[in-house]
Design a protein around this motif. Structure first.
Motif, PDB file in Angstrom:
ATOM      1  N   ARG A   1     -24.652  -9.603  35.455  1.00  0.00           N
ATOM      2  CA  ARG A   1     -23.878 -10.214  36.535  1.00  0.00           C
ATOM      3  C   ARG A   1     -24.302  -9.657  37.889  1.00  0.00           C
ATOM      4  NH1 ARG A   1     -17.842  -9.155  34.698  1.00  0.00           N
ATOM      5  NH2 ARG A   1     -18.791  -7.110  34.453  1.00  0.00           N
ATOM      6  N   ASN A   2     -24.154 -10.475  38.915  1.00  0.00           N
ATOM      7  CA  ASN A   2     -24.427 -10.018  40.271  1.00  0.00           C
ATOM      8  C   ASN A   2     -23.434  -8.953  40.697  1.00  0.00           C
ATOM      9  OD1 ASN A   2     -26.566 -11.845  40.712  1.00  0.00           O
ATOM     10  ND2 ASN A   2     -25.110 -13.470  41.197  1.00  0.00           N
ATOM     11  N   LEU A   3     -22.172  -9.172  40.347  1.00  0.00           N
ATOM     12  CA  LEU A   3     -21.085  -8.293  40.780  1.00  0.00           C
ATOM     13  C   LEU A   3     -20.461  -7.639  39.552  1.00  0.00           C
ATOM     14  CD1 LEU A   3     -19.050  -7.293  42.956  1.00  0.00           C
ATOM     15  CD2 LEU A   3     -17.756  -9.391  42.528  1.00  0.00           C
ATOM     16  N   THR A   4     -20.470  -6.307  39.538  1.00  0.00           N
ATOM     17  CA  THR A   4     -19.919  -5.593  38.381  1.00  0.00           C
ATOM     18  C   THR A   4     -18.760  -4.665  38.739  1.00  0.00           C
ATOM     19  OG1 THR A   4     -21.482  -3.740  38.613  1.00  0.00           O
ATOM     20  CG2 THR A   4     -22.175  -5.616  37.239  1.00  0.00           C
ATOM     21  N   THR A   5     -18.640  -4.293  40.016  1.00  0.00           N
ATOM     22  CA  THR A   5     -17.656  -3.289  40.414  1.00  0.00           C
ATOM     23  C   THR A   5     -16.916  -3.757  41.666  1.00  0.00           C
ATOM     24  OG1 THR A   5     -19.184  -1.589  39.604  1.00  0.00           O
ATOM     25  CG2 THR A   5     -17.321  -0.838  40.942  1.00  0.00           C
ATOM     26  N   VAL A   6     -15.604  -3.605  41.657  1.00  0.00           N
ATOM     27  CA  VAL A   6     -14.790  -3.996  42.803  1.00  0.00           C
ATOM     28  C   VAL A   6     -13.989  -2.791  43.283  1.00  0.00           C
ATOM     29  CG1 VAL A   6     -12.961  -5.514  43.653  1.00  0.00           C
ATOM     30  CG2 VAL A   6     -14.629  -6.373  41.981  1.00  0.00           C
ATOM     31  N   GLY A   7     -14.170  -2.453  44.548  1.00  0.00           N
ATOM     32  CA  GLY A   7     -13.412  -1.373  45.156  1.00  0.00           C
ATOM     33  C   GLY A   7     -12.246  -1.929  45.963  1.00  0.00           C
ATOM     34  N   PHE A   8     -11.122  -1.279  45.842  1.00  0.00           N
ATOM     35  CA  PHE A   8      -9.931  -1.661  46.603  1.00  0.00           C
ATOM     36  C   PHE A   8      -9.560  -0.546  47.571  1.00  0.00           C
ATOM     37  CE2 PHE A   8      -9.451  -4.347  42.888  1.00  0.00           C
ATOM     38  CZ  PHE A   8      -8.829  -5.489  43.359  1.00  0.00           C
TER      39      PHE A   8
ATOM     40  N   GLU B   1     -22.545   4.107  43.234  1.00  0.00           N
ATOM     41  CA  GLU B   1     -23.555   4.630  42.309  1.00  0.00           C
ATOM     42  C   GLU B   1     -22.878   5.471  41.229  1.00  0.00           C
ATOM     43  OE1 GLU B   1     -27.192   4.775  40.713  1.00  0.00           O
ATOM     44  OE2 GLU B   1     -26.835   3.817  42.644  1.00  0.00           O
ATOM     45  N   ARG B   2     -21.869   6.221  41.645  1.00  0.00           N
ATOM     46  CA  ARG B   2     -21.155   7.098  40.707  1.00  0.00           C
ATOM     47  C   ARG B   2     -20.319   6.297  39.713  1.00  0.00           C
ATOM     48  NH1 ARG B   2     -18.133  10.222  44.216  1.00  0.00           N
ATOM     49  NH2 ARG B   2     -19.854  11.683  44.359  1.00  0.00           N
ATOM     50  N   HIS B   3     -19.683   5.243  40.201  1.00  0.00           N
ATOM     51  CA  HIS B   3     -18.737   4.511  39.364  1.00  0.00           C
ATOM     52  C   HIS B   3     -19.238   3.142  38.899  1.00  0.00           C
ATOM     53  CE1 HIS B   3     -15.462   7.372  40.042  1.00  0.00           C
ATOM     54  NE2 HIS B   3     -15.795   7.375  41.316  1.00  0.00           N
ATOM     55  N   GLY B   4     -20.384   2.720  39.379  1.00  0.00           N
ATOM     56  CA  GLY B   4     -20.847   1.379  39.037  1.00  0.00           C
ATOM     57  C   GLY B   4     -22.339   1.289  38.902  1.00  0.00           C
ATOM     58  N   ASP B   5     -22.882   0.153  39.323  1.00  0.00           N
ATOM     59  CA  ASP B   5     -24.314  -0.116  39.228  1.00  0.00           C
ATOM     60  C   ASP B   5     -24.973  -0.148  40.597  1.00  0.00           C
ATOM     61  OD1 ASP B   5     -24.244  -0.610  36.322  1.00  0.00           O
ATOM     62  OD2 ASP B   5     -23.058  -2.365  36.886  1.00  0.00           O
ATOM     63  N   GLY B   6     -24.374   0.561  41.540  1.00  0.00           N
ATOM     64  CA  GLY B   6     -24.916   0.588  42.888  1.00  0.00           C
ATOM     65  C   GLY B   6     -24.175  -0.342  43.819  1.00  0.00           C
ATOM     66  N   ALA B   7     -24.331  -0.091  45.114  1.00  0.00           N
ATOM     67  CA  ALA B   7     -23.583  -0.848  46.121  1.00  0.00           C
ATOM     68  C   ALA B   7     -23.965  -2.319  46.152  1.00  0.00           C
ATOM     69  CB  ALA B   7     -23.794  -0.227  47.505  1.00  0.00           C
ATOM     70  N   ASP B   8     -25.206  -2.653  45.784  1.00  0.00           N
ATOM     71  CA  ASP B   8     -25.630  -4.049  45.867  1.00  0.00           C
ATOM     72  C   ASP B   8     -24.979  -4.921  44.799  1.00  0.00           C
ATOM     73  OD1 ASP B   8     -27.076  -2.700  43.901  1.00  0.00           O
ATOM     74  OD2 ASP B   8     -28.808  -4.039  44.087  1.00  0.00           O
ATOM     75  N   ARG B   9     -24.306  -4.305  43.842  1.00  0.00           N
ATOM     76  CA  ARG B   9     -23.578  -5.063  42.821  1.00  0.00           C
ATOM     77  C   ARG B   9     -22.079  -4.749  42.881  1.00  0.00           C
ATOM     78  NH1 ARG B   9     -26.630  -4.594  37.184  1.00  0.00           N
ATOM     79  NH2 ARG B   9     -25.375  -6.459  36.755  1.00  0.00           N
TER      80      ARG B   9
ATOM     81  N   ASP C   1     -16.329 -16.264  40.904  1.00  0.00           N
ATOM     82  CA  ASP C   1     -17.388 -17.099  41.480  1.00  0.00           C
ATOM     83  C   ASP C   1     -18.655 -16.287  41.749  1.00  0.00           C
ATOM     84  OD1 ASP C   1     -15.746 -19.307  41.390  1.00  0.00           O
ATOM     85  OD2 ASP C   1     -15.194 -19.226  43.514  1.00  0.00           O
ATOM     86  N   LEU C   2     -18.457 -15.045  42.221  1.00  0.00           N
ATOM     87  CA  LEU C   2     -19.598 -14.221  42.576  1.00  0.00           C
ATOM     88  C   LEU C   2     -20.189 -13.495  41.371  1.00  0.00           C
ATOM     89  CD1 LEU C   2     -18.255 -12.598  45.861  1.00  0.00           C
ATOM     90  CD2 LEU C   2     -19.878 -14.472  45.659  1.00  0.00           C
TER      91      LEU C   2
END
Length: 233
Positions: A3-10, A163-171, A231-232
């Motif tokens: 997926r393009n997007l794997t991590t969501v920060g709130f 990077e610590r919690h996901g697959d990098g900022a670009d995702r 969607d993303l």
């Protein structure tokens, strides 16, 4: 294909729960206490200047706000502020630190919905103890895969966090009410920035929206977040 997007920060304050309105109420109380020494507009300008100057010393949050009010009170009274006023400012800060958490509309549903399909991270700044208290009282703590309480939100910080919690900022995506802290630096780091306006915004958090950035989005409220994420993603 991943997926393009794997991590969501709130973001937390004024994204998931009310915060700024308590600062505004306390500032009104402050203006009343110093009414004999400075007009409200002038006092607000002096306090904002003190807050800007003191962020590097005290960080963000109630404690730094109270110290800035005390400093401003000393200055505008030319060192003659009554001890009773100082006491009341301290008590006002204690009231803020004890105030119950009030979730914003759609906050819980949005986090729950996104957590079903993506990693969710809380990225907030402010006083460590106070932010931990608010998260615990919110009832949302168990939904997050990670919690980061940082001293400042910059593109470098977002790169490290995602990077610590996901697959990098670009995702990754950052969702918040502050253009300066939540949206612009997340996009600069290579991720998506989703602006959810709150209405009350601390002057220090203002910034121009990156409307031409392809990864910039704006939602009227958190009710539309789950669909955007799908969607993303």
């Amino acid at each position: 294909m991943g997926r393009n997007l794997t991590t969501v920060g709130f973001d937390a304050d004024d994204t998931l729960w009310h915060n700024e309105r308590f600062f505004r109420l306390t500032q009104d109380r402050f203006a009343g206490l110093l009414a004999d020494h400075a007009a409200p507009e002038h006092l607000a300008e002096r306090l904002l200047a003190a807050e800007r100057k003191n962020i590097g010393h005290y960080g963000y949050g109630v404690k730094g706000f109270v110290l800035s009010m005390i400093e401003t009170a000393i200055e505008v009274t030319e060192d003659r502020v009554p001890a009773a006023v100082i006491r009341e400012l301290i008590e006002a800060g204690q009231d803020m630190l004890a105030h119950p958490i009030e979730l914003l509309p759609h906050a819980q549903q949005a986090v729950e919905a996104v957590a079903d399909s993506h990693r969710v991270i809380l990225v907030t700044k402010g006083d460590l103890i106070d932010q931990e208290r608010k998260l615990a009282q919110s009832g949302l703590g168990d939904l997050f895969d990670g919690v980061e309480i940082v001293s400042e939100k910059t593109d470098a910080v977002y790169r490290t966090v995602f990077e610590r919690h996901g697959d990098g900022a670009d995702r990754a995506m950052m969702v918040g009410n502050s253009m300066r802290s939540d949206v612009v630096p997340a996009i600069q780091a290579g991720g998506w920035g989703v602006y959810v306006p709150h209405g009350l915004v601390w002057e220090i958090e203002h910034a121009e929206p990156p409307t031409h950035a392809p990864k910039y989005h704006e939602l009227a409220d958190l009710g539309g977040l789950a669909d955007l994420v799908q969607d993303l993603g």
